[in-house]
Design a protein around this motif. Structure first.
Motif: not given
Length: 913
Positions: A695-701
Motif C-alpha cells: 500500500d505504501a508503494a502504491i501511495q508513493f507511485m
C-alpha cells in the motif's frame, strides 16, 4: 635629649644600608681627578689679566664697537652644566647620593671650574668681537676736490696697529685653548658620570634593590607615540606630540647621524642606493646594556656583538620590504625600534626616506611625490623637531630638503640644521668661508634654531662607532675651521648635537604634552556623549570583543546541529533525495520500461537501467543531497538564533563563517563506495513482504504520478494559452503561436482517441497527415512543433493510464504473492516504485548516520578553524564587523588608552621635575 630614631629606620630602603657592600666607594673616589690635575687645566690668569687691561685701554680710547654675527646654537652652551648632570631615565638612587664627601667636593669643584671656563669663553668671544671691530679698516670716504693731502701714518701709529693685530691673534688663540679645555673637562666629567651610572644601573638590573622596576620616562612616551601612530593611520587623526624628524637628501648622511646618536651601526647600508624605504621610529634611552628591540618582538639584539648587529640590519631591511606594497618603492608604515645603552641621550627620532630629485629605473613613478607626502605628514606636526641633514661635500645649491623644510617651518622655530661630511667639505671647497656661511645661516633661505657641523666617518661601512668618534674629534681639533673661529666648539661633533637635540626635544615635550592630554580628554567626552545618546542600553564593545561574542554564538549554533532528531534527518534527506532523482527515475527508467510489450522485458529494462544509474550517478547525487541538507540545517539554526533578539551586527560575519566553513568541508570519499554497495543491494530486492509495504508503494507511485501529471498539465496550458473561461473572465487572449499550438493539440488528441495504445513516438506519415489536416483549416505548422506538442500530450495520456492502472493494483497484493499466475493484472510498476522507495529510505538512514556520527563534528571543527583564522586576521574583522557602533566603541577604547598613557607619562614627568 635627642629622641630615639631607631623606630624610623624603615623609612630608608634596605639597599642604602647594603650599598657599601656592593659598590667600592674608595675605588670610585680614587678614579676622580686630584686638585693638582685640575689646576693644570685652568687658563693662565695672568695672561687673561693682561688682555683685560689691554681691552680696557681700547675701550677707554673710544674705539670699541659691537660686532654682530651668528654665534650658533646657544642651547647647548647655556644648559650644558645642568644637562650633563640632569636626571635621566632612572632616578638617582640613594647609592649614588651616599658617596664620600671628598668625592662630592671634587665634583662640585669641577662643576664650578666648568662654569668659570664657560664664562671665560663668553668673555673671550666678546673681546674678540670688540678687538676685531677696533682693528677693522676705516670706511672709505667720498671723493672730494679738496686739495688738502692726506698725511701718512706716523711710525708710532703703525707700531700700535701691529701691536693690536698681535693682541687680536693672541686673544683668538687663547679663546681656542679655553674652548678646548672646556670641552675636555666636560667630556671627562661626562665619562665619570656615565661610568658611575652604569655601575648603578647594572646593580639595579640584578635586582639588588628588590623593588618593582618602573618603565622609564622615554619608554612611557614612546608607548604613547606608538598608540597614536596606530590611531592616526586607522582613524585619520593627527597628534601634536613632539618627535625628532630626521630629513635629508638621499645619501646626505642622515642615517649615519642617527647611528652616531644611537652609538651603533643599526641600519642597512648601500652605496648610493635608497635603503630607507619606510619611516623608522627609534626610541633612545639609557640602560645598563647596549641593546635594541622591535616594538612587536621580544628578541633583544646585543649591539656589542657584530652577529647581532648584522641580524638587526637584516631584520630592518626585511620589515621595510614587507611594508612596501606591490608596485611601490617606499611605504608610509612605521617600523618601531628601541635602543638602550649607557650614556645615550633619551629621545624619539623618526628616520624618513631620503628626498630625491629624480625617479630612476626600478622605482615607482610616484616615488618622489610619496616621499614628499610622508615627510610633510611628519613635519607638519607643529611640535615636531626637524633635524635637517645637509651633505657638506656637495654644492649647497643641489639640496632639495632645505626648501621643503623652509615651507614646513618658515620661522625656523623647531629646526636644527646639521652639515655632514665637513672633512670632505674642507678638503674640496675652494673657500672654507662658505662652510661658515652655511653654519651661520647666511647661505640658505631657511632659518633654524641652531647649526651643527659633524663628521660621520671616512665613508667605509665597516667603520665602528668608536673609530668614527675618534676620527671626528681628531679632525675638529686640527681643523682650521675651528682654529680660525669659523666654527664654535659647541657647534661641532655628534655628541654636542645629540645633547642639544635631546634638550630641545624635552623642552618641546614639557610644553605640549598637557595640551595634548586636554585635547584627548575633550575628544573622549564627545565620544562618550554620542554613545550614551545613540546606544544607551549597550555595552561599549570594541571589534575584538564583538568578535568573541559572535564566535560564541556561532559555536552554540553549530552545537545545535547535534540536537536534530534522527527522524527529522531521515525525513528531509529522503524528501530532498527524491526531488533530486525523481526526474531521472520517471524519464529515464520508468517511461522507457513502460513502453515494453510484456512484464519480462519491463523487468529486464528496469534492472539494467537501475544498475547503470547506481554505478555512475546515484551515490554522488546522494552525497550532494546530504551535504546540502547539512548546510541548510546549519543556516536554519543560524536564522533561528537571529530571530531570538540576536545582534544584527554579526550578520556579515556569520554568513562569511558559514560560507568559508562549507567551502573547506569535504565529504569522506570512502563513504561513496560503501553507499554504492548499500544502494545496489536495496534496488536488487523485489520481495514485498506485507500488505502495508504494498500500500505504501502504491501511495508513493500515485503521489509521484499525480505530481508529474499536474506539471504536465501546467506545461500544456502554457503552450496553448488561456481557455475560453479564462479569456472571458480575465480578458486575456491567446498569442498567434498559442493559437497554432492549440489547433495542433486538438488534432493530436483526435489521433490519441483513435489509437489509445499508441507508442511514444509519431511516425513520419502521421506527422504529415496532421500537418495537412491543419493546413486544410488554414493553420501553417512546423513538424518540430507537432512533435513537441505530441510529447507533452502523450506524456499526459500515459500518466493518466498509469494512474488508472495504479488504482487497479491497490488490491493486487494477493496476485503479486502468486506471481500474477492466472491473472491478467500485472503490477510490475508498483514493484519498481517499492524498490525506489526502499532505496530512498535505506540511503537516508545511511546518510543520517554519517551526518550525526562524523560530518556534524567535522563541520564544527571547520567552523572553529575558520573563526580562529578570522580572529587573527585584523583586516577580515574590520571588513565583516562594521558600522558606526563598532567604530565609536573602537574610538572610545583608543582615546581612553591614549589618555591613560598620557596621564601616566605626565605624572612621571612631574616627578622627574
Amino acid at each position: 635629649m635627642f629622641p630615639d630614631m631607631s623606630q624610623y629606620t624603615w623609612i630608608v630602603p634596605d639597599f642604602v644600608w647594603e650599598l657599601s657592600e656592593n659598590i667600592d666607594l674608595d675605588k670610585l673616589a680614587s678614579a676622580l681627578p686630584e686638585l693638582e690635575d685640575l689646576a693644570k687645566l685652568l687658563p693662565d690668569m695672568e695672561k687673561i689679566g693682561e688682555n683685560f687691561t689691554f681691552l680696557k685701554s681700547l675701550l677707554s680710547s673710544g674705539l670699541g664697537s659691537e660686532v654682530n654675527g651668528a654665534s650658533g646654537l646657544r642651547l647647548l652652551l647655556e644648559t650644558t652644566g645642568e644637562s650633563t648632570l640632569r636626571a635621566t631615565d632612572i632616578p638617582p638612587t640613594s647609592a649614588a647620593m651616599s658617596d664620600s664627601s671628598e668625592k662630592q667636593f671634587k665634583k662640585q669643584g669641577l662643576l664650578s671650574e666648568l662654569i668659570l671656563i664657560q664664562q671665560q669663553i663668553q668673555q673671550h668671544e666678546e673681546e674678540m668681537r670688540q678687538a676685531a671691530a677696533n682693528n677693522a679698516p676705516p670706511p672709505p670716504r667720498d671723493p672730494s676736490p679738496s686739495p688738502t693731502p692726506i698725511p701718512n701714518p706716523s711710525p708710532s701709529q703703525s707700531k700700535r696697529k701691529s701691536s693690536d693685530k698681535e693682541k687680536v691673534d693672541q686673544l683668538q688663540e687663547e679663546l681656542l685653548r679655553t674652548q678646548l679645555k672646556y670641552q675636555r673637562m666636560l667630556e671627562r666629567l661626562e665619562k665619570e658620570n656615565k661610568e658611575l651610572r652604569k655601575v648603578v644601573l647594572q646593580k639595579d638590573d640584578k635586582g639588588i634593590h628588590q623593588r618593582k622596576v618602573k618603565k622609564s620616562l622615554i619608554d612611557l612616551y614612546s608607548e604613547v607615540l606608538d598608540i597614536l601612530s596606530d590611531y592616526d593611520s586607522n582613524y585619520n587623526t593627527q597628534d601634536h606630540l613632539p618627535r625628532v624628524v630626521v630629513v635629508g637628501d638621499q645619501s646626505a648622511g642622515k642615517t649615519s647621524v642617527l647611528e652616531m646618536i644611537a652609538q651603533a651601526r643599526i641600519f642597512p647600508r648601500g652605496s648610493g642606493e635608497m635603503m630607507t624605504r619606510s619611516p623608522v621610529k627609534v626610541t633612545l634611552s639609557e640602560g645598563p646594556h647596549h641593546v635594541a628591540m622591535f616594538k612587536d618582538s621580544t628578541r633583544e639584539f646585543d649591539l656589542g656583538k657584530e652577529a647581532d648587529l648584522a641580524a638587526l640590519r637584516h631584520e630592518i631591511e626585511i620589515r621595510m620590504r614587507k611594508s612596501v606594497k606591490e608596485g611601490q618603492t617606499v611605504s608610509p608604515e612605521t617600523i618601531s625600534l628601541s635602543v638602550k645603552g649607557p650614556g645615550i641621550q633619551r629621545m624619539v627620532l623618526v628616520d624618513l626616506p631620503g628626498v630625491i630629485s629624480t625617479v630612476t629605473t626600478g622605482m615607482a613613478a610616484d616615488t618622489k611625490e610619496t616621499i614628499f607626502s610622508i615627510s610633510k605628514a611628519y613635519m607638519q606636526n607643529p611640535n615636531a623637531i626637524i633635524l635637517c641633514i645637509q651633505d657638506g661635500s656637495v654644492d649647497a645649491e643641489r639640496s632639495i630638503v632645505t626648501d621643503l623644510v623652509s615651507q614646513m617651518d618658515p620661522q625656523g622655530k623647531r629646526t636644527i640644521f646639521v652639515l655632514t661630511k665637513v672633512d670632505l667639505a674642507e678638503k674640496n671647497l675652494a673657500s672654507p668661508s662658505r662652510i661658515q656661511q652655511i653654519v651661520e645661516g647666511k647661505l640658505f633661505p631657511m632659518k633654524a634654531l641652531g647649526y651643527f657641523a659633524v663628521v660621520t666617518g671616512k665613508g667605509s661601512s665597516n667603520e665602528s662607532i668608536d673609530s668614527i668618534k675618534d676620527y671626528e674629534e681628531d679632525f675638529f681639533q686640527s681643523s682650521r675651521l675651528l682654529r680660525d673661529g669659523m666654527l664654535k666648539a659647541h657647534q661641532v661633533t655628534t655628541k654636542n648635537l645629540s645633547l642639544a637635540v635631546s634638550d630641545c626635544f624635552w623642552k618641546m615635550v614639557r610644553e605640549s604634552v598637557e595640551q595634548q592630554a586636554d585635547a584627548f580628554k575633550a575628544s573622549r567626552f564627545n565620544l562618550e556623549t554620542e554613545w550614551k545618546n545613540n546606544y544607551p542600553r549597550l555595552r561599549e564593545l570594541d571589534r575584538n570583543e564583538l568578535f568573541e561574542k559572535a564566535k560564541n554564538e556561532i559555536l552554540d549554533e553549530v552545537i545545535s546541529l547535534s540536537q536534530v532528531t534522527p527522524k527529522h534527518w531521515e525525513s528531509i534527506l529522503q524528501k530532498k533525495l527524491w526531488e533530486r532523482v525523481s526526474t531521472h527515475v520517471i524519464e529515464n527508467i520508468y517511461l522507457p520500461a513502460a513502453q515494453t510489450t510484456n512484464s519480462g522485458t519491463f523487468n529486464t529494462t528496469v534492472d539494467i537501467k537501475l544498475k547503470q544509474w547506481t554505478d555512475k550517478q546515484l551515490p554522488h547525487k546522494a552525497l550532494e543531497v546530504a551535504w546540502e541538507t547539512l548546510q541548510e540545517e546549519f543556516a536554519r539554526f543560524m536564522a533561528e538564533y537571529k530571530e531570538k533578539d540576536q545582534d544584527d551586527i554579526f550578520e556579515k560575519l556569520k554568513e562569511a563563517v558559514k560560507d568559508e566553513s562549507i567551502k573547506r568541508h569535504k565529504w569522506n570519499e570512502r563513504a561513496m563506495d560503501s553507499l554504492r554497495v548499500i544502494q545496489h543491494n536495496a534496488l536488487e530486492d523485489r520481495s514485498i513482504t506485507d500488505k502495508s509495504q504494498w500500500d505504501a508503494a502504491i501511495q508513493f507511485m500515485e503521489e509521484t504520478l499525480q505530481s508529474r501529471l499536474k506539471d504536465t498539465d501546467s506545461v500544456i496550458a502554457d503552450m496553448v494559452g488561456p481557455d475560453w473561461k479564462q479569456r472571458w473572465m480575465s480578458w486575456t487572449n491567446r498569442t498567434p503561436e498559442q493559437h497554432i499550438r492549440n489547433e495542433t493539440k486538438n488534432e493530436l488528441e483526435r489521433l490519441l482517441k483513435l489509437h489509445e495504445d499508441h507508442t511514444a513516438y509519431l511516425a513520419n506519415d502521421e506527422v504529415t497527415t496532421v500537418r495537412k489536416n491543419l493546413e486544410g483549416r488554414g493553420v501553417e505548422v512546423d513538424p518540430v512543433l507537432i512533435k513537441d506538442t505530441w510529447h507533452q500530450l502523450y506524456r499526459r495520456h500515459f500518466l493518466q493510464k498509469a494512474l488508472l492502472h495504479c488504482n487497479l493494483c491497490r488490491r493486487g497484493f494477493y496476485y503479486y504473492q502468486r506471481h500474477f499466475v492466472d491473472s491478467e493484472l500485472e503490477c510490475n510498476d508498483v514493484v519498481l516504485f517499492w524498490r525506489i522507495q526502499r532505496m530512498l529510505a535505506i540511503t537516508a538512514n545511511t546518510l543520517r548516520q554519517q551526518l550525526t556520527n562524523k560530518e556534524v563534528r567535522r563541520l564544527e571543527k571547520n567552523v572553529k578553524e575558520v573563526l580562529e583564522d578570522f580572529g587573527e586576521d585584523t583586516e577580515k574583522k574590520v571588513q565583516l564587523i562594521t558600522g558606526r557602533r563598532v567604530q565609536l566603541a573602537e574610538d572610545l577604547k583608543k582615546v581612553r588608552e591614549i589618555q591613560e598613557k598620557l596621564e601616566a607619562f605626565i605624572e612621571a614627568l612631574h616627578k622627574e621635575k
